[in-house]
Motif scaffolding. Structure first.
Motif, mmCIF file in Angstrom:
data_model
loop_
_atom_site.group_PDB
_atom_site.id
_atom_site.type_symbol
_atom_site.label_atom_id
_atom_site.label_comp_id
_atom_site.label_asym_id
_atom_site.label_seq_id
_atom_site.Cartn_x
_atom_site.Cartn_y
_atom_site.Cartn_z
ATOM 1 N N ASP A 130 9.636 -10.944 -33.744
ATOM 2 C CA ASP A 130 9.859 -9.600 -32.953
ATOM 3 C C ASP A 130 10.462 -8.628 -33.989
ATOM 4 O O ASP A 130 9.979 -7.448 -33.643
ATOM 5 C CB ASP A 130 10.966 -10.090 -31.923
ATOM 6 C CG ASP A 130 10.598 -11.116 -30.976
ATOM 7 O OD1 ASP A 130 9.413 -11.020 -30.627
ATOM 8 O OD2 ASP A 130 11.336 -11.506 -30.492
ATOM 9 N N PHE A 131 11.150 -8.963 -35.140
ATOM 10 C CA PHE A 131 11.341 -8.046 -35.900
ATOM 11 C C PHE A 131 10.357 -7.403 -36.432
ATOM 12 O O PHE A 131 10.339 -5.983 -36.651
ATOM 13 C CB PHE A 131 12.466 -8.570 -36.897
ATOM 14 C CG PHE A 131 12.683 -7.654 -38.062
ATOM 15 C CD1 PHE A 131 13.755 -6.710 -37.824
ATOM 16 C CD2 PHE A 131 11.973 -7.628 -39.328
ATOM 17 C CE1 PHE A 131 14.036 -5.688 -39.044
ATOM 18 C CE2 PHE A 131 12.431 -6.847 -40.275
ATOM 19 C CZ PHE A 131 13.432 -5.953 -40.263
ATOM 20 N N GLU A 132 9.389 -7.801 -36.947
ATOM 21 C CA GLU A 132 7.974 -7.307 -37.520
ATOM 22 C C GLU A 132 7.646 -6.525 -36.577
ATOM 23 O O GLU A 132 6.928 -5.395 -36.727
ATOM 24 C CB GLU A 132 6.980 -8.328 -37.957
ATOM 25 C CG GLU A 132 7.567 -9.033 -39.370
ATOM 26 C CD GLU A 132 6.765 -10.435 -39.536
ATOM 27 O OE1 GLU A 132 6.124 -10.700 -38.774
ATOM 28 O OE2 GLU A 132 6.905 -10.859 -40.835
ATOM 29 N N GLU A 133 7.320 -7.030 -35.073
ATOM 30 C CA GLU A 133 6.495 -5.833 -33.963
ATOM 31 C C GLU A 133 7.425 -4.977 -34.022
ATOM 32 O O GLU A 133 6.772 -3.749 -34.045
ATOM 33 C CB GLU A 133 6.459 -6.787 -32.966
ATOM 34 C CG GLU A 133 5.367 -7.957 -33.091
ATOM 35 C CD GLU A 133 5.237 -8.851 -31.847
ATOM 36 O OE1 GLU A 133 5.978 -8.651 -30.821
ATOM 37 O OE2 GLU A 133 4.341 -9.743 -31.835
ATOM 38 N N GLY A 134 8.846 -4.972 -33.882
ATOM 39 C CA GLY A 134 9.680 -3.725 -33.748
ATOM 40 C C GLY A 134 9.485 -2.815 -34.772
ATOM 41 O O GLY A 134 9.471 -1.582 -34.799
ATOM 42 N N THR A 135 9.568 -3.236 -36.023
ATOM 43 C CA THR A 135 9.750 -2.654 -37.334
ATOM 44 C C THR A 135 8.188 -1.765 -37.331
ATOM 45 O O THR A 135 8.216 -0.401 -37.713
ATOM 46 C CB THR A 135 9.718 -3.197 -38.398
ATOM 47 O OG1 THR A 135 10.805 -4.114 -38.528
ATOM 48 C CG2 THR A 135 9.659 -2.570 -39.821
ATOM 49 N N ILE A 136 7.110 -2.440 -37.214
ATOM 50 C CA ILE A 136 5.775 -1.834 -36.942
ATOM 51 C C ILE A 136 5.750 -0.779 -35.870
ATOM 52 O O ILE A 136 5.426 0.475 -36.127
ATOM 53 C CB ILE A 136 4.626 -3.002 -36.853
ATOM 54 C CG1 ILE A 136 4.433 -3.427 -38.157
ATOM 55 C CG2 ILE A 136 3.384 -2.020 -36.591
ATOM 56 C CD1 ILE A 136 3.794 -4.918 -37.949
ATOM 57 N N LYS A 137 6.382 -0.942 -35.054
ATOM 58 C CA LYS A 137 6.478 -0.155 -33.554
ATOM 59 C C LYS A 137 7.196 1.160 -34.304
ATOM 60 O O LYS A 137 6.633 2.432 -33.884
ATOM 61 C CB LYS A 137 6.974 -0.610 -32.590
ATOM 62 C CG LYS A 137 6.839 0.265 -31.237
ATOM 63 C CD LYS A 137 7.406 -0.657 -29.913
ATOM 64 C CE LYS A 137 7.426 0.205 -28.969
ATOM 65 N NZ LYS A 137 7.842 -0.645 -27.515
ATOM 66 N N LEU A 138 8.429 0.880 -34.648
ATOM 67 C CA LEU A 138 9.101 1.985 -35.116
ATOM 68 C C LEU A 138 8.339 2.953 -36.301
ATOM 69 O O LEU A 138 8.672 4.020 -36.256
ATOM 70 C CB LEU A 138 10.463 1.741 -35.766
ATOM 71 C CG LEU A 138 11.478 0.736 -34.722
ATOM 72 C CD1 LEU A 138 12.843 0.655 -35.476
ATOM 73 C CD2 LEU A 138 11.985 2.220 -33.780
ATOM 74 N N TRP A 139 7.896 2.159 -37.240
ATOM 75 C CA TRP A 139 7.058 3.034 -38.106
ATOM 76 C C TRP A 139 5.871 3.958 -37.451
ATOM 77 O O TRP A 139 5.664 4.952 -38.099
ATOM 78 C CB TRP A 139 6.284 2.128 -39.132
ATOM 79 C CG TRP A 139 7.387 1.455 -40.167
ATOM 80 C CD1 TRP A 139 8.385 1.573 -40.659
ATOM 81 C CD2 TRP A 139 7.004 0.498 -40.915
ATOM 82 N NE1 TRP A 139 9.128 0.997 -41.446
ATOM 83 C CE2 TRP A 139 8.223 -0.152 -41.659
ATOM 84 C CE3 TRP A 139 5.849 -0.736 -41.116
ATOM 85 C CZ2 TRP A 139 8.355 -0.868 -42.669
ATOM 86 C CZ3 TRP A 139 6.046 -1.666 -41.985
ATOM 87 C CH2 TRP A 139 7.232 -1.762 -42.870
ATOM 88 N N ALA A 140 5.251 3.290 -36.605
ATOM 89 C CA ALA A 140 4.129 4.022 -35.992
ATOM 90 C C ALA A 140 4.828 5.168 -35.343
ATOM 91 O O ALA A 140 4.420 6.358 -35.216
ATOM 92 C CB ALA A 140 3.480 3.212 -34.865
ATOM 93 N N ILE A 141 6.040 5.123 -34.520
ATOM 94 C CA ILE A 141 6.594 6.262 -33.828
ATOM 95 C C ILE A 141 7.274 7.174 -34.988
ATOM 96 O O ILE A 141 6.978 8.487 -34.640
ATOM 97 C CB ILE A 141 7.754 5.915 -33.056
ATOM 98 C CG1 ILE A 141 7.253 4.795 -31.839
ATOM 99 C CG2 ILE A 141 8.926 6.817 -32.554
ATOM 100 C CD1 ILE A 141 8.719 4.108 -31.058
ATOM 101 N N ALA A 142 7.803 6.941 -36.115
ATOM 102 C CA ALA A 142 8.159 7.696 -36.998
ATOM 103 C C ALA A 142 6.887 8.529 -37.615
ATOM 104 O O ALA A 142 6.912 9.777 -37.784
ATOM 105 C CB ALA A 142 8.958 6.865 -38.200
#
Length: 138
Positions: free
Chosen positions: A81-93
């Protein structure tokens, strides 16, 4: 003559001695049997207690392993979940940065266009002024 002869043991007295020996043998045999039964019973109780402790120990070990497995699964899920969230945040950024860069480039292009237009207008005015001199009557 009757007084000079020793008393002969009667059947009754002789049988009593024999009976007492049999009783002692029977009592000894029964005591040994009782002791053996008691010993066997205690051994069976100890064996049953040992088996119960072993079952309890196995059950406890199984519960511990299940708990460890659940903890590991929960940890893996949290990590995923953390990795998915981090990847999602990176994509948003990255999208935000790209959007900001696009807006900035549009502003740069617009400003460059305005500067060029201003310079061209200044050039035209200089040419017009050059064409007209202070002495010119036209």
């Amino acid at each position: 003559m009757a007084a000079s002869q020793p008393n002969k043991p009667t059947m009754k007295e002789d049988g009593e001695d024999e009976m007492a020996g049999w009783w002692e043998k029977a009592a000894k045999k029964l005591r040994e049997e009782d002791a053996a039964k008691l010993k066997k019973k205690k051994e069976e109780e100890l064996e049953e207690k040992r088996k119960e402790e072993e079952r309890a120990s196995n059950a406890m070990r199984a519960r511990e392993q299940a708990l460890v497995r659940k903890c590991e699964e929960a940890q893996k899920k949290r990590l995923k979940d953390f990795e998915e969230g981090t990847i999602k945040l990176w994509a948003i950024a990255a999208e935000k940065k790209e959007r900001e860069e696009k807006i900035f480039m549009e502003r740069v292009v617009k400003e460059a266009h305005l500067i060029r237009k201003r310079e061209e207008e200044e050039e035209e005015e200089k040419k017009k002024k050059k064409g007209k001199g202070p002495c010119s009557t036209q």
